[in-house]
Enzyme design. Sequence first.
Site, PDB file in Angstrom:
ATOM      1  N   CYS A 116      -7.989  29.375  62.605  1.00  0.00           N
ATOM      2  CA  CYS A 116      -7.137  28.395  63.293  1.00  0.00           C
ATOM      3  C   CYS A 116      -7.949  27.623  64.327  1.00  0.00           C
ATOM      4  O   CYS A 116      -8.161  28.094  65.447  1.00  0.00           O
ATOM      5  CB  CYS A 116      -5.945  29.088  63.950  1.00  0.00           C
ATOM      6  SG  CYS A 116      -4.848  27.930  64.793  1.00  0.00           S
TER       7      CYS A 116
ATOM      8  N   CYS B 195      -6.075  26.791  67.513  1.00  0.00           N
ATOM      9  CA  CYS B 195      -5.941  27.915  68.447  1.00  0.00           C
ATOM     10  C   CYS B 195      -7.261  28.193  69.168  1.00  0.00           C
ATOM     11  O   CYS B 195      -7.282  28.457  70.359  1.00  0.00           O
ATOM     12  CB  CYS B 195      -5.549  29.201  67.716  1.00  0.00           C
ATOM     13  SG  CYS B 195      -4.314  29.002  66.447  1.00  0.00           S
ATOM     14  N   ASP B 196      -8.361  28.175  68.445  1.00  0.00           N
ATOM     15  CA  ASP B 196      -9.624  28.696  68.986  1.00  0.00           C
ATOM     16  C   ASP B 196     -10.703  27.649  69.224  1.00  0.00           C
ATOM     17  O   ASP B 196     -11.686  27.927  69.919  1.00  0.00           O
ATOM     18  CB  ASP B 196     -10.199  29.747  68.013  1.00  0.00           C
ATOM     19  CG  ASP B 196      -9.242  30.914  67.802  1.00  0.00           C
ATOM     20  OD1 ASP B 196      -8.525  31.251  68.762  1.00  0.00           O
ATOM     21  OD2 ASP B 196      -9.197  31.468  66.697  1.00  0.00           O
TER      22      ASP B 196
END
Length: 341
Positions: free
Chosen positions: A162, A165-166
């Site tokens: 992701c 997300c990261d």
Amino acid sequence: MAEKVIIIGSGPAGWTAAIYAARANLNPLVFAGRPKQTPSTILPGGQLMLTTEVDNYPGFPEGVTGPKLMAHFEQQAVRFGTRIVTDDGLNPDVSNPDDGHSYKYHDCTKLDLSSRPFKVWGEGDELVEAQAVIIATGATANWLGLENEQRLARSGGGVSACAVCDGALPVFRDKELAVIGGGDSAIEEASYLTKFAKKVYLIHRRDELRASKIMRQRAFDNPKIEILWNKIVTDVLGDKMISGLKLQDTQTKEKSDLPVGGLFLAIGHTPATKFLKGQLELDSKGYINLKDPYRSFTSIEGVFAAGDVVDSVYRQAITAAGMGCRSAIDAERWLAEQGIE
Ligand code: NAP
């Protein structure tokens, strides 16, 4: 006596549904799921359990780890009376969510939604009946299944499924990164990463992108994205942190090494709906069809769905939590209409 509402799943959608249902006095019962290796790791708490730092969940200005965030969700649900089906009965001690108690949580193995009350089976063929069911079993990111890919993903070694997300983590700044996949997600993730990265390699196994025309053009127009056509990743290199990839050309079979400081998988997701086949309307990829995309009603009255199990587009903890809230409110109102309060 039948339960008022059973919730299946324990990611942001499932626990948020539980918080709202518990506060509405529906006394929810949760099948939170048993940890398993498929080869992807699946844990109660969902995909955030595999995420190190979560910096985009509102309310945590300093960031929070995925497991800690999910422990907060769970504790909040239990605080209002949510019950969880476990090896030790229905009331786990969640006072210390780091003690690994969640390995005792039960899977829901089978459902019969053909008449009400619905029948829900857990492990060991335990049968529970319910007036309403909320399905929030999520979806798992697809991985290549390489040993080093899984090891580095689990240890925060620069491998993630992701980018949203990261990708903004300091460890990826100004690095050369790789994204695997040729669909809309791969291009979206690669484009997002170019905000922070020096360069992004988009590694695709064919010579044509699956992505929509507009997204393909977005990739071609971005000077920081280089597409490596007809390439598959055969290994991920690096000890504590990823250092590169071993590639193979699908046409010439030629092998090569590509040094990168981060790897993002964007090769699709698989919704956890196998156990629902033949019970509920699913789309061609297995996601649950909602009657109205802004609500949580499924093809069966009294069965609601929320989170990544219905969503192949946004797939964020915050959107899943929002859908979990909607599903509990929909279930509460529907139960009230049936005279069940
Ligand atoms: P997808 O469309 O299924 O694409 C998956 C990609 O991964 C494909 O290019 C596929 O290659 C590749 N792939 C699959 N398994 C692989 C493997 N083992 N090794 C290497 N490559 C592999 O999935 P998605 O991109 O996540 O999109 C899912 C849905 O969400 C789509 O309907 C998409 O349109 C939608 N979406 C839309 C947007 C947007 O409009 N902004 C953004 C994200 C997602 P092949 O092409 O060779 O099969």
